[in-house]
Design a protein around this motif. Sequence first.
Motif, PDB file in Angstrom:
ATOM      1  N   PRO A   1       0.996   4.888   6.591  1.00  0.00           N
ATOM      2  CA  PRO A   1       0.261   4.119   5.574  1.00  0.00           C
ATOM      3  C   PRO A   1       1.143   3.528   4.471  1.00  0.00           C
ATOM      4  O   PRO A   1       0.814   3.602   3.290  1.00  0.00           O
ATOM      5  N   PHE A   2       2.258   2.948   4.855  1.00  0.00           N
ATOM      6  CA  PHE A   2       3.168   2.325   3.893  1.00  0.00           C
ATOM      7  C   PHE A   2       3.494   0.936   4.428  1.00  0.00           C
ATOM      8  O   PHE A   2       4.270   0.804   5.362  1.00  0.00           O
TER       9      PHE A   2
ATOM     10  N   ARG B 142       0.836  -1.197   0.000  1.00  0.00           N
ATOM     11  CA  ARG B 142       0.000   0.000   0.000  1.00  0.00           C
ATOM     12  C   ARG B 142       0.877   1.255   0.000  1.00  0.00           C
ATOM     13  O   ARG B 142       1.802   1.376   0.790  1.00  0.00           O
ATOM     14  N   ILE B 143       0.530   2.157  -0.896  1.00  0.00           N
ATOM     15  CA  ILE B 143       1.123   3.495  -0.921  1.00  0.00           C
ATOM     16  C   ILE B 143       0.105   4.420  -1.571  1.00  0.00           C
ATOM     17  O   ILE B 143      -0.564   4.037  -2.540  1.00  0.00           O
TER      18      ILE B 143
ATOM     19  N   LYS C 295      -8.798  -1.768  10.730  1.00  0.00           N
ATOM     20  CA  LYS C 295      -9.611  -0.609  10.341  1.00  0.00           C
ATOM     21  C   LYS C 295      -8.780   0.455   9.639  1.00  0.00           C
ATOM     22  O   LYS C 295      -9.279   1.193   8.823  1.00  0.00           O
ATOM     23  N   SER C 296      -7.501   0.540  10.004  1.00  0.00           N
ATOM     24  CA  SER C 296      -6.662   1.610   9.486  1.00  0.00           C
ATOM     25  C   SER C 296      -5.204   1.145   9.479  1.00  0.00           C
ATOM     26  O   SER C 296      -4.845   0.194  10.178  1.00  0.00           O
ATOM     27  N   HIS C 297      -4.383   1.852   8.737  1.00  0.00           N
ATOM     28  CA  HIS C 297      -2.967   1.491   8.667  1.00  0.00           C
ATOM     29  C   HIS C 297      -2.296   1.504  10.042  1.00  0.00           C
ATOM     30  O   HIS C 297      -1.302   0.820  10.259  1.00  0.00           O
ATOM     31  N   GLU C 298      -2.852   2.253  10.978  1.00  0.00           N
ATOM     32  CA  GLU C 298      -2.288   2.266  12.327  1.00  0.00           C
ATOM     33  C   GLU C 298      -2.422   0.902  13.011  1.00  0.00           C
ATOM     34  O   GLU C 298      -1.688   0.581  13.934  1.00  0.00           O
TER      35      GLU C 298
END
Length: 185
Positions: free
Chosen positions: A106-107, A55-56, A131-134
């Motif tokens: 988010p990488f 993801r990028i 739910k999220s990149h975190e």
Amino acid sequence: MMIWDCWIYRELKNPLTIWKYTWEDKNKTLLHRLSYVLENFKRDFTGYDWVYMTRIDSDDMFHKDVVEMIQQQEPKINKALVFDKGFVYNVQTGQLAEWNPPTNPPFHTIIFPKETFFEPARYLQYFKGFKSHEDIPNVFNSQNLKDGRYCVLIHRKHISTLYNHPWRGKEIDGEEKKEILENFL
């Protein structure tokens, strides 16, 4: 955020439309959409046992050696490859600085067994509450890759990424800046 978007894009939108879009369950049709995409993608995917999904964002950059670095990592079930520290580049001013987010940026790359990746229900189950990149380090067995391998681009004022953001670290200039940017551009 709705007011901010109207200000940024200099466009007034119907508040009812914005409200509906904000609260609409966008994942209601996810399984159906995923089935269609994966079935079409599967036709071109032969001769491999693992899928590395990276993801990028389209307006950010990876270092020129990232693809090779990712492909050298041994695959395992529930494994993710993450990039911690990177750079931030202001396209308008030419400023470059370190980027030091306190959470997972988010990488990342998620490694799937081929059978899991191409089966939509198993694909979604593989994310286990993501739910999220975190969430990547909490959901997957994460391995940090070498720092300085992504660059966040700043084009203009934006709701989540500003050049004068608290995550911005030391500014980089001169020969060091030139050497760093050569590896991204």
